[in-house]
Design a protein around this motif. Structure first.
Motif, PDB file in Angstrom:
ATOM      1  N   ALA A   1       1.530  -7.460   9.693  1.00 45.84           N
ATOM      2  CA  ALA A   1       2.968  -7.314   9.449  1.00 45.84           C
ATOM      3  C   ALA A   1       3.626  -8.662   9.170  1.00 45.84           C
ATOM      4  CB  ALA A   1       3.626  -6.629  10.649  1.00 45.84           C
ATOM      5  N   LEU A   2       3.211  -9.696   9.910  1.00 38.77           N
ATOM      6  CA  LEU A   2       3.742 -11.038   9.678  1.00 38.77           C
ATOM      7  C   LEU A   2       3.378 -11.546   8.283  1.00 38.77           C
ATOM      8  CD1 LEU A   2       3.082 -12.834  13.099  1.00 38.77           C
ATOM      9  CD2 LEU A   2       5.311 -12.544  12.002  1.00 38.77           C
ATOM     10  N   LYS A   3       2.144 -11.296   7.878  1.00 39.56           N
ATOM     11  CA  LYS A   3       1.707 -11.752   6.556  1.00 39.56           C
ATOM     12  C   LYS A   3       2.459 -11.017   5.440  1.00 39.56           C
ATOM     13  CE  LYS A   3      -2.808 -11.263   7.117  1.00 39.56           C
ATOM     14  NZ  LYS A   3      -4.263 -11.399   6.825  1.00 39.56           N
ATOM     15  N   ALA A   4       2.749  -9.735   5.669  1.00 43.55           N
ATOM     16  CA  ALA A   4       3.504  -8.981   4.671  1.00 43.55           C
ATOM     17  C   ALA A   4       4.942  -9.489   4.573  1.00 43.55           C
ATOM     18  CB  ALA A   4       3.491  -7.500   5.028  1.00 43.55           C
ATOM     19  N   LYS A   5       5.487  -9.910   5.696  1.00 44.09           N
ATOM     20  CA  LYS A   5       6.865 -10.408   5.730  1.00 44.09           C
ATOM     21  C   LYS A   5       6.971 -11.815   5.161  1.00 44.09           C
ATOM     22  CE  LYS A   5      10.762 -10.921   8.938  1.00 44.09           C
ATOM     23  NZ  LYS A   5      11.200 -10.790  10.366  1.00 44.09           N
ATOM     24  N   HIS A   6       5.880 -12.595   5.277  1.00 44.60           N
ATOM     25  CA  HIS A   6       5.886 -13.993   4.814  1.00 44.60           C
ATOM     26  C   HIS A   6       4.681 -14.230   3.903  1.00 44.60           C
ATOM     27  CE1 HIS A   6       8.952 -14.830   7.883  1.00 44.60           C
ATOM     28  NE2 HIS A   6       8.193 -14.165   8.728  1.00 44.60           N
TER      29      HIS A   6
ATOM     30  N   GLY B   1       1.932 -15.491   1.478  1.00 48.93           N
ATOM     31  CA  GLY B   1       1.496 -16.819   1.055  1.00 48.93           C
ATOM     32  C   GLY B   1       1.559 -17.887   2.127  1.00 48.93           C
ATOM     33  N   VAL B   2       2.134 -17.577   3.292  1.00 48.71           N
ATOM     34  CA  VAL B   2       2.214 -18.563   4.374  1.00 48.71           C
ATOM     35  C   VAL B   2       0.930 -18.472   5.201  1.00 48.71           C
ATOM     36  CG1 VAL B   2       3.490 -19.339   6.411  1.00 48.71           C
ATOM     37  CG2 VAL B   2       4.724 -18.367   4.459  1.00 48.71           C
ATOM     38  N   PRO B   3       0.205 -19.572   5.369  1.00 54.14           N
ATOM     39  CA  PRO B   3      -1.067 -19.511   6.105  1.00 54.14           C
ATOM     40  C   PRO B   3      -0.866 -19.175   7.579  1.00 54.14           C
ATOM     41  CG  PRO B   3      -0.498 -21.778   5.572  1.00 54.14           C
ATOM     42  CD  PRO B   3       0.482 -20.916   4.840  1.00 54.14           C
ATOM     43  N   VAL B   4      -1.826 -18.470   8.113  1.00 50.19           N
ATOM     44  CA  VAL B   4      -1.790 -18.050   9.506  1.00 50.19           C
ATOM     45  C   VAL B   4      -2.719 -18.934  10.328  1.00 50.19           C
ATOM     46  CG1 VAL B   4      -2.190 -16.176  11.147  1.00 50.19           C
ATOM     47  CG2 VAL B   4      -1.292 -15.672   8.852  1.00 50.19           C
ATOM     48  N   VAL B   5      -2.135 -19.662  11.280  1.00 49.31           N
ATOM     49  CA  VAL B   5      -2.899 -20.483  12.226  1.00 49.31           C
ATOM     50  C   VAL B   5      -2.914 -19.734  13.548  1.00 49.31           C
ATOM     51  CG1 VAL B   5      -3.056 -22.685  13.433  1.00 49.31           C
ATOM     52  CG2 VAL B   5      -2.182 -22.611  11.084  1.00 49.31           C
TER      53      VAL B   5
ATOM     54  N   VAL C   1      -7.779 -10.186  15.758  1.00 45.13           N
ATOM     55  CA  VAL C   1      -6.672 -11.048  15.339  1.00 45.13           C
ATOM     56  C   VAL C   1      -7.198 -12.241  14.553  1.00 45.13           C
ATOM     57  CG1 VAL C   1      -4.896 -12.637  16.206  1.00 45.13           C
ATOM     58  CG2 VAL C   1      -5.067 -10.314  17.124  1.00 45.13           C
ATOM     59  N   LYS C   2      -8.278 -12.841  15.018  1.00 46.96           N
ATOM     60  CA  LYS C   2      -8.873 -13.965  14.284  1.00 46.96           C
ATOM     61  C   LYS C   2      -9.262 -13.547  12.862  1.00 46.96           C
ATOM     62  CE  LYS C   2     -10.831 -16.504  18.262  1.00 46.96           C
ATOM     63  NZ  LYS C   2     -10.352 -15.670  19.384  1.00 46.96           N
ATOM     64  N   ALA C   3      -9.738 -12.312  12.727  1.00 49.21           N
ATOM     65  CA  ALA C   3     -10.178 -11.840  11.421  1.00 49.21           C
ATOM     66  C   ALA C   3      -9.033 -11.750  10.417  1.00 49.21           C
ATOM     67  CB  ALA C   3     -10.851 -10.477  11.562  1.00 49.21           C
ATOM     68  N   GLU C   4      -7.806 -11.640  10.896  1.00 50.54           N
ATOM     69  CA  GLU C   4      -6.637 -11.569  10.017  1.00 50.54           C
ATOM     70  C   GLU C   4      -6.050 -12.956   9.729  1.00 50.54           C
ATOM     71  OE1 GLU C   4      -5.642  -8.908   8.526  1.00 50.54           O
ATOM     72  OE2 GLU C   4      -6.994  -7.527   9.575  1.00 50.54           O
ATOM     73  N   SER C   5      -6.708 -13.993  10.242  1.00 42.49           N
ATOM     74  CA  SER C   5      -6.146 -15.341  10.198  1.00 42.49           C
ATOM     75  C   SER C   5      -6.828 -16.209   9.142  1.00 42.49           C
ATOM     76  CB  SER C   5      -6.306 -16.000  11.570  1.00 42.49           C
ATOM     77  OG  SER C   5      -5.813 -15.146  12.588  1.00 42.49           O
ATOM     78  N   ASP C   6      -6.134 -17.282   8.756  1.00 38.47           N
ATOM     79  CA  ASP C   6      -6.726 -18.241   7.833  1.00 38.47           C
ATOM     80  C   ASP C   6      -7.577 -19.272   8.562  1.00 38.47           C
ATOM     81  OD1 ASP C   6      -5.494 -17.579   5.132  1.00 38.47           O
ATOM     82  OD2 ASP C   6      -3.724 -17.690   6.409  1.00 38.47           O
ATOM     83  N   ILE C   7      -7.123 -19.687   9.730  1.00 35.79           N
ATOM     84  CA  ILE C   7      -7.823 -20.719  10.490  1.00 35.79           C
ATOM     85  C   ILE C   7      -7.418 -20.612  11.950  1.00 35.79           C
ATOM     86  CG2 ILE C   7      -6.017 -22.464  10.111  1.00 35.79           C
ATOM     87  CD1 ILE C   7      -8.319 -24.556   9.834  1.00 35.79           C
TER      88      ILE C   7
ATOM     89  N   ALA D   1     -12.761 -17.995  10.243  1.00 36.51           N
ATOM     90  CA  ALA D   1     -11.557 -18.674  10.743  1.00 36.51           C
ATOM     91  C   ALA D   1     -11.916 -19.717  11.792  1.00 36.51           C
ATOM     92  CB  ALA D   1     -10.583 -17.644  11.324  1.00 36.51           C
ATOM     93  N   ILE D   2     -12.920 -19.429  12.620  1.00 34.02           N
ATOM     94  CA  ILE D   2     -13.361 -20.394  13.629  1.00 34.02           C
ATOM     95  C   ILE D   2     -14.108 -21.545  12.957  1.00 34.02           C
ATOM     96  CG2 ILE D   2     -14.831 -20.743  15.647  1.00 34.02           C
ATOM     97  CD1 ILE D   2     -14.294 -17.799  16.352  1.00 34.02           C
TER      98      ILE D   2
END
Length: 329
Positions: free
Chosen positions: A128-133, A135-139, A148-154, A321-322
């Motif tokens: 939901a956060l990625k859909a709202k923002h 192109g913004v990377p997820v840390v 949750v890690k699987a949905e993250s960039d790093i 991501a890890i």
């Protein structure tokens, strides 16, 4: 009584010598048989024990092969040769060990050893956060589930969060789930944080007023805070850093008196290495870490439970991501 309890040449004398000024001699007979059994079982099972800095001294110094903060355990988990890894910590740490060692058996001695941060956010929340923002990377802090890690960039830990954020070279990131760590990293980097309001139930209880009381009651004390603490606590401290940074600070500075503003077993474990330093102990316990005991570690090795498994569809993305985090120096 101490000598007769330790008995044979099993190495227990050397173990107790390390911890004798943090574990009273009258308590040692309760620990010694369990430690002796665990040392034997490790050999039989081809197992190593990874223990987080918040484990109690009889585990941390008594049976652990590898100790450290989340970053150190993540790095060292990749280097072990044993067939079995027992994680003396909380569940997300065991998942991280499994992600980095997919062919090895990873055991968590108590399935209830969770984390308030990991439980504060879901994979659906991240999507939901990625859909709202867009192109913004997820840390994502490592104190999260594999999903949750699987949905993250790093990923990041408290020890490398600043370096990870700066490595992205962007003005804005989504930082989950620790709001206090996010605000502390934002203050250090100037990067705008889209913050998820999660918190560690241990560190969020510390206040700036606590720091004032410690300084008032202990003249000359040096205060070292964990960055999961609220921003005003970090600002009131003399130094802030991960648990590994705390150890390095005490080693390098050798303050006469120090207060570690973090989970209280940390002070006991560091005190073993620095008996000349006086530790002021503002004690907030992590109830989840304290679910791990010598008895449960012994049972885990005897019964090979509880084995950590991760959906292969999740593990590949979470592992990346890890791995990206571990590539940041």
């Amino acid at each position: 009584m101490l000598a007769s309890t330790q008995g044979k040449a099993t190495g227990l004398d050397a173990v107790y010598e390390r911890v004798r000024h943090v574990i009273p001699s009258f308590e040692w007979p309760a620990f010694a048989p369990e430690i002796e059994a665990i040392l034997r079982l490790k050999k039989e099972r081809d197992a190593v024990i990874l223990a987080h800095n918040y484990q109690t001294p009889e585990i941390f110094h008594g049976v652990a092969d590898i100790t450290g903060d989340s970053l150190a355990l993540a790095r060292e988990a990749m280097r072990v040769d044993a067939g079995v890894i027992v994680l003396a910590g909380v569940h997300f740490m065991a998942e991280t060990a499994k992600l980095l060692n997919p062919t090895r058996t990873v055991l968590i001695p108590d399935l209830r050893a969770g984390c308030s941060l990991a439980e504060s956010v879901t994979a659906a929340d991240v999507r939901a956060l990625k859909a709202k923002h867009p192109g913004v990377p997820v840390v994502t802090y490592v104190n999260t589930s594999a999903e949750v890690k699987a949905e993250s960039d790093i990923c990041c830990t408290s020890g490398n969060a600043r370096r990870v954020v700066e490595s992205l070279g962007v003005p804005r990131v989504i930082f989950i789930p620790d709001a206090h760590l996010a605000r502390n990293v934002a203050a250090e980097t100037g990067v705008e944080m889209i913050i998820w309001e999660g918190a560690c139930e241990v560190h969020e209880r510390f206040t700036a007023r606590d720091i004032e009381r410690i300084r008032f009651g202990h003249e000359g004390v040096t205060v070292v805070a964990h960055p999961e603490c609220p921003r005003d606590v970090v600002q009131a401290a003399d130094f802030a850093g991960s648990t590994a940074d705390m150890v390095n600070f005490v080693r390098d500075r050798r303050p006469k008196k120090v207060a570690l503003i973090t989970e209280c077993s940390m002070s006991d474990n560091v005190a073993v290495a620095f008996p000349e330093v006086e530790f002021v102990r503002p004690c907030n316990l992590c109830p989840h870490m304290k679910r791990i005991t010598l008895g449960k570690i012994r049972h885990a090795l005897e019964t090979m439970t509880h084995e950590v498994t991760i959906d292969p569809a999740v593990s590949q993305r979470a592992r990346r991501a890890i791995e990206r985090m571990l590539e940041v120096r």
